[in-house]
Design a protein around this motif. Sequence first.
Motif, PDB file in Angstrom:
ATOM      1  N   HIS A  88       0.871  -1.180   0.000  1.00 23.71           N
ATOM      2  CA  HIS A  88       0.000   0.000   0.000  1.00 23.71           C
ATOM      3  C   HIS A  88       0.905   1.227   0.000  1.00 23.71           C
ATOM      4  CE1 HIS A  88      -3.271   2.775   0.687  1.00 23.71           C
ATOM      5  NE2 HIS A  88      -4.144   1.782   0.618  1.00 23.71           N
ATOM      6  N   LYS A  92      -0.933   5.861   6.284  1.00 22.27           N
ATOM      7  CA  LYS A  92      -2.132   6.217   7.066  1.00 22.27           C
ATOM      8  C   LYS A  92      -3.371   5.459   6.588  1.00 22.27           C
ATOM      9  CE  LYS A  92      -0.669  10.997   7.673  1.00 22.27           C
ATOM     10  NZ  LYS A  92      -0.497  11.609   6.319  1.00 22.27           N
ATOM     11  N   SER A  93      -3.204   4.593   5.621  1.00 20.12           N
ATOM     12  CA  SER A  93      -4.340   3.824   5.100  1.00 20.12           C
ATOM     13  C   SER A  93      -4.789   2.763   6.094  1.00 20.12           C
ATOM     14  CB  SER A  93      -3.935   3.133   3.792  1.00 20.12           C
ATOM     15  OG  SER A  93      -2.929   2.168   4.074  1.00 20.12           O
ATOM     16  N   PHE A  94      -5.923   2.163   5.795  1.00 20.73           N
ATOM     17  CA  PHE A  94      -6.396   1.068   6.634  1.00 20.73           C
ATOM     18  C   PHE A  94      -5.427  -0.117   6.547  1.00 20.73           C
ATOM     19  CE2 PHE A  94      -9.317  -2.257   8.104  1.00 20.73           C
ATOM     20  CZ  PHE A  94      -9.817  -1.630   9.232  1.00 20.73           C
ATOM     21  N   ASN A  95      -4.900  -0.354   5.353  1.00 16.93           N
ATOM     22  CA  ASN A  95      -3.869  -1.393   5.225  1.00 16.93           C
ATOM     23  C   ASN A  95      -2.641  -1.069   6.069  1.00 16.93           C
ATOM     24  OD1 ASN A  95      -4.087  -3.742   3.007  1.00 16.93           O
ATOM     25  ND2 ASN A  95      -5.448  -2.047   2.471  1.00 16.93           N
ATOM     26  N   LEU A 180      -7.453  -5.205  -2.278  1.00 18.74           N
ATOM     27  CA  LEU A 180      -7.834  -5.954  -3.476  1.00 18.74           C
ATOM     28  C   LEU A 180      -7.891  -5.005  -4.680  1.00 18.74           C
ATOM     29  CD1 LEU A 180      -8.731  -8.913  -4.125  1.00 18.74           C
ATOM     30  CD2 LEU A 180     -11.082  -8.088  -4.026  1.00 18.74           C
ATOM     31  N   TRP A 182      -8.853  -5.186  -8.657  1.00 14.51           N
ATOM     32  CA  TRP A 182      -9.390  -5.972  -9.778  1.00 14.51           C
ATOM     33  C   TRP A 182      -9.393  -7.473  -9.480  1.00 14.51           C
ATOM     34  CZ3 TRP A 182     -12.428  -3.202 -12.259  1.00 14.51           C
ATOM     35  CH2 TRP A 182     -12.106  -1.905 -12.647  1.00 14.51           C
ATOM     36  N   PHE A 183     -10.014  -7.819  -8.359  1.00 17.17           N
ATOM     37  CA  PHE A 183     -10.141  -9.232  -7.956  1.00 17.17           C
ATOM     38  C   PHE A 183      -8.775  -9.885  -7.783  1.00 17.17           C
ATOM     39  CE2 PHE A 183     -14.648 -10.842  -9.225  1.00 17.17           C
ATOM     40  CZ  PHE A 183     -15.215  -9.704  -8.687  1.00 17.17           C
ATOM     41  N   THR A 224      -7.946  -6.033   2.097  1.00 16.72           N
ATOM     42  CA  THR A 224      -9.152  -5.205   2.244  1.00 16.72           C
ATOM     43  C   THR A 224      -9.859  -5.161   0.895  1.00 16.72           C
ATOM     44  OG1 THR A 224      -7.891  -3.239   1.658  1.00 16.72           O
ATOM     45  CG2 THR A 224      -8.082  -3.740   4.007  1.00 16.72           C
ATOM     46  N   GLY A 226     -13.137  -3.087  -1.560  1.00 15.17           N
ATOM     47  CA  GLY A 226     -14.035  -1.949  -1.714  1.00 15.17           C
ATOM     48  C   GLY A 226     -15.464  -2.426  -1.531  1.00 15.17           C
ATOM     49  N   GLY A 227     -15.749  -3.597  -2.049  1.00 11.07           N
ATOM     50  CA  GLY A 227     -17.095  -4.175  -1.960  1.00 11.07           C
ATOM     51  C   GLY A 227     -17.356  -4.780  -0.594  1.00 11.07           C
ATOM     52  N   TYR A 232     -19.495 -10.642  -2.060  1.00 10.70           N
ATOM     53  CA  TYR A 232     -18.541 -11.728  -2.277  1.00 10.70           C
ATOM     54  C   TYR A 232     -19.016 -13.039  -1.673  1.00 10.70           C
ATOM     55  CZ  TYR A 232     -15.273  -8.250  -3.993  1.00 10.70           C
ATOM     56  OH  TYR A 232     -14.674  -7.268  -4.737  1.00 10.70           O
ATOM     57  N   GLU A 270     -13.635   1.565   3.746  1.00 11.44           N
ATOM     58  CA  GLU A 270     -13.972   2.959   3.391  1.00 11.44           C
ATOM     59  C   GLU A 270     -15.440   3.274   3.629  1.00 11.44           C
ATOM     60  OE1 GLU A 270     -11.463   3.522  -0.678  1.00 11.44           O
ATOM     61  OE2 GLU A 270     -12.343   1.574  -0.221  1.00 11.44           O
ATOM     62  N   ARG A 277     -14.689   0.050  11.846  1.00 14.33           N
ATOM     63  CA  ARG A 277     -13.261  -0.050  11.478  1.00 14.33           C
ATOM     64  C   ARG A 277     -12.427  -0.446  12.689  1.00 14.33           C
ATOM     65  NH1 ARG A 277     -14.184   4.287   7.661  1.00 14.33           N
ATOM     66  NH2 ARG A 277     -13.763   5.885   9.223  1.00 14.33           N
ATOM     67  N   LYS A 278     -12.714   0.182  13.827  1.00 14.88           N
ATOM     68  CA  LYS A 278     -11.968  -0.148  15.059  1.00 14.88           C
ATOM     69  C   LYS A 278     -12.202  -1.619  15.428  1.00 14.88           C
ATOM     70  CE  LYS A 278     -10.188   3.954  15.980  1.00 14.88           C
ATOM     71  NZ  LYS A 278      -8.861   4.181  15.347  1.00 14.88           N
TER      72      LYS A 278
HETATM   73  P1  FAD Z   1      -8.331   3.480   3.145  1.00 10.92           P
HETATM   74  O1  FAD Z   1      -9.113   4.337   2.244  1.00 10.92           O
HETATM   75  O2  FAD Z   1      -6.916   3.824   3.417  1.00 10.92           O
HETATM   76  O3  FAD Z   1      -9.020   3.383   4.568  1.00 10.92           O
HETATM   77  C1  FAD Z   1     -10.410   3.348   4.740  1.00 10.92           C
HETATM   78  C2  FAD Z   1     -10.734   4.251   5.915  1.00 10.92           C
HETATM   79  O4  FAD Z   1     -10.085   3.754   7.105  1.00 10.92           O
HETATM   80  C3  FAD Z   1     -10.216   5.687   5.740  1.00 10.92           C
HETATM   81  O5  FAD Z   1     -11.234   6.561   6.115  1.00 10.92           O
HETATM   82  C4  FAD Z   1      -9.040   5.763   6.685  1.00 10.92           C
HETATM   83  O6  FAD Z   1      -8.817   7.047   7.160  1.00 10.92           O
HETATM   84  C5  FAD Z   1      -9.524   4.856   7.788  1.00 10.92           C
HETATM   85  N1  FAD Z   1      -8.468   4.407   8.700  1.00 10.92           N
HETATM   86  C6  FAD Z   1      -7.134   4.301   8.471  1.00 10.92           C
HETATM   87  N2  FAD Z   1      -6.501   3.927   9.599  1.00 10.92           N
HETATM   88  C7  FAD Z   1      -7.450   3.783  10.544  1.00 10.92           C
HETATM   89  C8  FAD Z   1      -7.416   3.417  11.922  1.00 10.92           C
HETATM   90  N3  FAD Z   1      -6.267   3.117  12.538  1.00 10.92           N
HETATM   91  N4  FAD Z   1      -8.575   3.367  12.596  1.00 10.92           N
HETATM   92  C9  FAD Z   1      -9.740   3.656  11.996  1.00 10.92           C
HETATM   93  N5  FAD Z   1      -9.841   4.040  10.700  1.00 10.92           N
HETATM   94  C10 FAD Z   1      -8.702   4.092   9.989  1.00 10.92           C
HETATM   95  N6  FAD Z   1     -12.409  -3.406  -4.444  1.00 10.92           N
HETATM   96  C11 FAD Z   1     -13.048  -4.589  -4.613  1.00 10.92           C
HETATM   97  O7  FAD Z   1     -13.823  -4.997  -3.763  1.00 10.92           O
HETATM   98  N7  FAD Z   1     -12.796  -5.365  -5.713  1.00 10.92           N
HETATM   99  C12 FAD Z   1     -11.940  -4.986  -6.690  1.00 10.92           C
HETATM  100  O8  FAD Z   1     -11.748  -5.730  -7.641  1.00 10.92           O
HETATM  101  C13 FAD Z   1     -11.257  -3.740  -6.539  1.00 10.92           C
HETATM  102  N8  FAD Z   1     -10.397  -3.321  -7.472  1.00 10.92           N
HETATM  103  C14 FAD Z   1      -9.724  -2.150  -7.288  1.00 10.92           C
HETATM  104  C15 FAD Z   1      -8.803  -1.739  -8.253  1.00 10.92           C
HETATM  105  C16 FAD Z   1      -8.107  -0.566  -8.090  1.00 10.92           C
HETATM  106  C17 FAD Z   1      -7.092  -0.182  -9.114  1.00 10.92           C
HETATM  107  C18 FAD Z   1      -8.346   0.236  -6.943  1.00 10.92           C
HETATM  108  C19 FAD Z   1      -7.579   1.521  -6.758  1.00 10.92           C
HETATM  109  C20 FAD Z   1      -9.252  -0.161  -5.987  1.00 10.92           C
HETATM  110  C21 FAD Z   1      -9.954  -1.343  -6.144  1.00 10.92           C
HETATM  111  N9  FAD Z   1     -10.878  -1.785  -5.192  1.00 10.92           N
HETATM  112  C22 FAD Z   1     -11.523  -2.972  -5.363  1.00 10.92           C
HETATM  113  C23 FAD Z   1     -11.073  -1.034  -3.930  1.00 10.92           C
HETATM  114  C24 FAD Z   1      -9.968  -1.289  -2.923  1.00 10.92           C
HETATM  115  O9  FAD Z   1      -9.839  -2.664  -2.653  1.00 10.92           O
HETATM  116  C25 FAD Z   1     -10.233  -0.535  -1.619  1.00 10.92           C
HETATM  117  O10 FAD Z   1     -10.229   0.833  -1.947  1.00 10.92           O
HETATM  118  C26 FAD Z   1      -9.193  -0.823  -0.557  1.00 10.92           C
HETATM  119  O11 FAD Z   1      -9.217  -2.191  -0.240  1.00 10.92           O
HETATM  120  C27 FAD Z   1      -9.444  -0.015   0.706  1.00 10.92           C
HETATM  121  O12 FAD Z   1      -8.356  -0.203   1.580  1.00 10.92           O
HETATM  122  P2  FAD Z   1      -7.398   1.030   1.977  1.00 10.92           P
HETATM  123  O13 FAD Z   1      -6.388   0.544   2.959  1.00 10.92           O
HETATM  124  O14 FAD Z   1      -6.858   1.680   0.766  1.00 10.92           O
HETATM  125  O15 FAD Z   1      -8.485   1.956   2.666  1.00 10.92           O
END
Ligand code: FAD
Length: 306
Positions: A88, A92-95, A180, A182-183, A224, A226-227, A232, A270, A277-278
């Motif tokens: 990632h 600061k992301s969830f990951n 994740l 694109w699957f 993690t 998006g869906g 799933y 998200e 989330r916690k």
């Molecule tokens: P973030 O956006 O970083 O975090 C989510 C939220 O958690 C934010 O508000 C963040 O501030 C908050 N957070 C961070 N740390 C903490 C904490 N300690 N405590 C509480 N909250 C916190 N999704 C699918 O389901 N299938 C797909 O095929 C798919 N394909 C994708 C392809 C691409 C190219 C992209 C860019 C995205 C795709 N997605 C898909 C979506 C993607 O999987 C999600 O956007 C991603 O998994 C979210 O994780 P993140 O860590 O980036 O979240």
Amino acid sequence: MVSQAVTAAGARPGAQPEPIPIPPRAGAAPGPGAGGPRDRREAPLPVPPRICSGRGGAVLRQHQIIHRDAPQRSPAMAGKKVLIVYAHQEPKSFNGALLKIAVEELTKQGCSVTVSDLYAMQFEPRATRNDIVGHLHNSEAFNYGVETWEAYKRGGLSKDLVEEQKKVQEADLLIFQFPLFWFNMPAILKGWMDRVLVQGFAYDLSKAYDGGLLQDKLSLFSFTTGGGQEMYSKGSISGDIRYILWPMQHGIMHFCGVKVLEPHICYAPENVSEEKRKEMLAAWTQRLKNLWKEEPIDCSPDWYFK
Ligand code: FAD
Ligand code: ZN
């Protein structure tokens, strides 16, 4: 005290191609889909009791790990070596939060934790001729699988690959942490799989699946989405999440002989409340506390498609 830095990938030595005769290809098809050895046994995979010894501990600072004595070491886990391959861009992301928890919790247990932070390392995802130092086995027609296999045997893989292979070799557990895409896993992580797990190192002719070369290791895919979870499930528009896990867990890890723990999936961070989330983060901490007691899944087609 042990100190180990995880730094950017080393400079990749330049190529010095030498024309040589075309060699016979000794059935060098890498990977299960390209004529790799058959899955020989699909029975449940027992895990031997894991008694740990040794010392260690880690604190994550950006992409550097500083190991030190862990005050709350549990004898059952102490000394285990964990490699977290993390994909990632944003700490600061969830990951990033899931990574931090894993480093802290496993360190607390007395495990030695190494992180390959692929974006921070600017890890090269492309499988190219640059991965081979010095002469090619066949400079007439480049074949990545054959060339990396031959280079591995003569110690001619590029430095960044050798470093990652060393981390894999030393690890008892590989955790893959990613969103994740694109699957699938993000391209940078797929590139890590393509480039690090070369023939001769991770598998070989007739040494695959339960006979793969990376035996006595565990793996865990933590990701993690998006869906939401409902997207799933079996019969839903996206199908069972396990279909997505088939190439990762079975096609890569099991193929290389690595046992597979249940995946850890945080759905739609998200789109849920801060409270949820916690909860998800607390569930990850809780799972890690009991991780070494877990049995691997029965990584057979039935687990994915039944
Ligand atoms: P973030 O956006 O970083 O975090 C989510 C939220 O958690 C934010 O508000 C963040 O501030 C908050 N957070 C961070 N740390 C903490 C904490 N300690 N405590 C509480 N909250 C916190 N999704 C699918 O389901 N299938 C797909 O095929 C798919 N394909 C994708 C392809 C691409 C190219 C992209 C860019 C995205 C795709 N997605 C898909 C979506 C993607 O999987 C999600 O956007 C991603 O998994 C979210 O994780 P993140 O860590 O980036 O979240
Ligand atoms: Zn399998």
